[in-house]
Design a protein around this motif. Structure first.
Motif, short mmCIF file in Angstrom:
data_model
loop_
_atom_site.label_atom_id
_atom_site.label_comp_id
_atom_site.label_asym_id
_atom_site.label_seq_id
_atom_site.Cartn_x
_atom_site.Cartn_y
_atom_site.Cartn_z
N GLY A 1 24.43 -16.42 21.89
CA GLY A 1 24.49 -15.32 20.94
C GLY A 1 23.66 -14.15 21.41
N TRP A 2 23.17 -13.36 20.44
CA TRP A 2 22.37 -12.18 20.76
C TRP A 2 20.92 -12.58 20.99
CZ3 TRP A 2 24.48 -7.50 21.77
CH2 TRP A 2 25.82 -7.34 21.42
N VAL A 3 20.44 -12.35 22.20
CA VAL A 3 19.10 -12.78 22.61
C VAL A 3 18.31 -11.56 23.08
CG1 VAL A 3 17.79 -14.21 24.23
CG2 VAL A 3 19.96 -15.05 23.30
N ASN A 4 17.05 -11.47 22.65
CA ASN A 4 16.20 -10.35 23.07
C ASN A 4 15.99 -10.35 24.58
OD1 ASN A 4 15.87 -9.31 20.51
ND2 ASN A 4 13.85 -10.19 20.18
N GLN A 5 15.75 -9.18 25.11
CA GLN A 5 15.48 -9.01 26.54
C GLN A 5 14.38 -9.96 27.00
OE1 GLN A 5 14.54 -4.97 25.57
NE2 GLN A 5 12.43 -5.15 26.29
N THR A 6 14.53 -10.48 28.20
CA THR A 6 13.51 -11.35 28.79
C THR A 6 12.28 -10.55 29.17
OG1 THR A 6 15.21 -12.85 29.64
CG2 THR A 6 13.03 -12.95 30.68
N VAL A 7 12.51 -9.37 29.73
CA VAL A 7 11.40 -8.52 30.16
C VAL A 7 11.94 -7.10 30.35
CG1 VAL A 7 11.76 -8.83 32.67
CG2 VAL A 7 9.44 -8.45 31.77
N GLU A 8 11.03 -6.14 30.32
CA GLU A 8 11.35 -4.76 30.66
C GLU A 8 10.43 -4.34 31.80
OE1 GLU A 8 11.80 -0.36 28.51
OE2 GLU A 8 11.57 -2.17 27.31
#
Length: 222
Positions: free
Chosen positions: A97-104
């Protein structure tokens, strides 16, 4: 786009959805309910315009290994490891599903430790990273939303043509041989069409893109 060599590939050959981990470059998120735009809030999304192939050297696809690779091509962790702004999410069609970014990660101007603080002030290139690792499409590929942004005074908004420009600058830095510390990499770039629609529909800030996604295959070399 910049004048680096691209190889056109058939999307279906690269992205047929499977249910188990296989040696593939990536799976096309849109074939399994996902999207090639992340969710930036406000109804728009940033294009996932660079993919690090699941056929890359396995250490490159780990969190630590990818950070080393990113530092070899001019990016590093955010200023003093502090993240500003809300995370964005992506659905890579892998069942997660919709998953937050791992890193920026941000442009580091040649300084792994403090260079991204300069990017925070004057603007530059940056990207958000998402990993395709759900049970429905477990390629291990890394999907990047890359863009060139304005300085702090302009609120880090994306520059005109910032999605294409950010992608092209990252790819130009990546192709061929690079190194960080004692690790050397060799990167091949391939041009993919048919994943992203050209134009501005659904794109954050209404900034049009050319519809090109670049696939990077990264190998660690001795």
């Amino acid at each position: 786009m910049l004048g680096f060599q691209f190889i056109a590939l058939g999307i279906q050959a690269l992205s047929t959805v499977f249910t188990s981990r296989r040696a593939v470059a990536f799976y096309n998120p849109t074939l399994n309910g996902g999207s090639m735009l992340d969710n930036a809030g406000g109804g728009g999304g940033e294009p996932l315009n660079v993919i690090v192939s699941g056929l890359s050297s396995p250490p490159v696809l780990t969190d630590e290994g990818f950070l080393h690779y990113a530092q070899a091509i001019g990016f590093s962790f955010e200023c003093l490891h502090q993240h500003l702004g809300a995370p964005q999410s992506a659905n890579l069609g892998d069942g997660n599903g919709w998953v937050n970014q791992t890193v920026e990660l941000r442009q580091d101007f040649g300084d792994d430790d403090l260079g991204t603080c300069l990017e925070t002030l004057v603007g530059g290139n940056h990207f958000r990273l998402y990993r395709q690792n759900g049970t429905a499409a477990n390629s291990g590929a890394l999907f990047l939303a890359v863009s060139q942004e304005e300085d702090l005074e302009e609120g880090h908004t994306i520059i005109p043509d910032g999605y294409n420009a950010g992608r092209d600058k990252l790819v130009a830095n990546a192709i061929g041989e690079t190194s960080h510390g004692h690790i050397k990499y060799f990167t091949v770039a391939q041009n993919l069409t048919g994943l992203l629609a050209a134009g501005s529909e659904g794109v954050n800030h209404g900034i049009a893109t050319d519809g090109v996604t670049v696939l990077l295959t990264v190998k660690i070399v001795n």
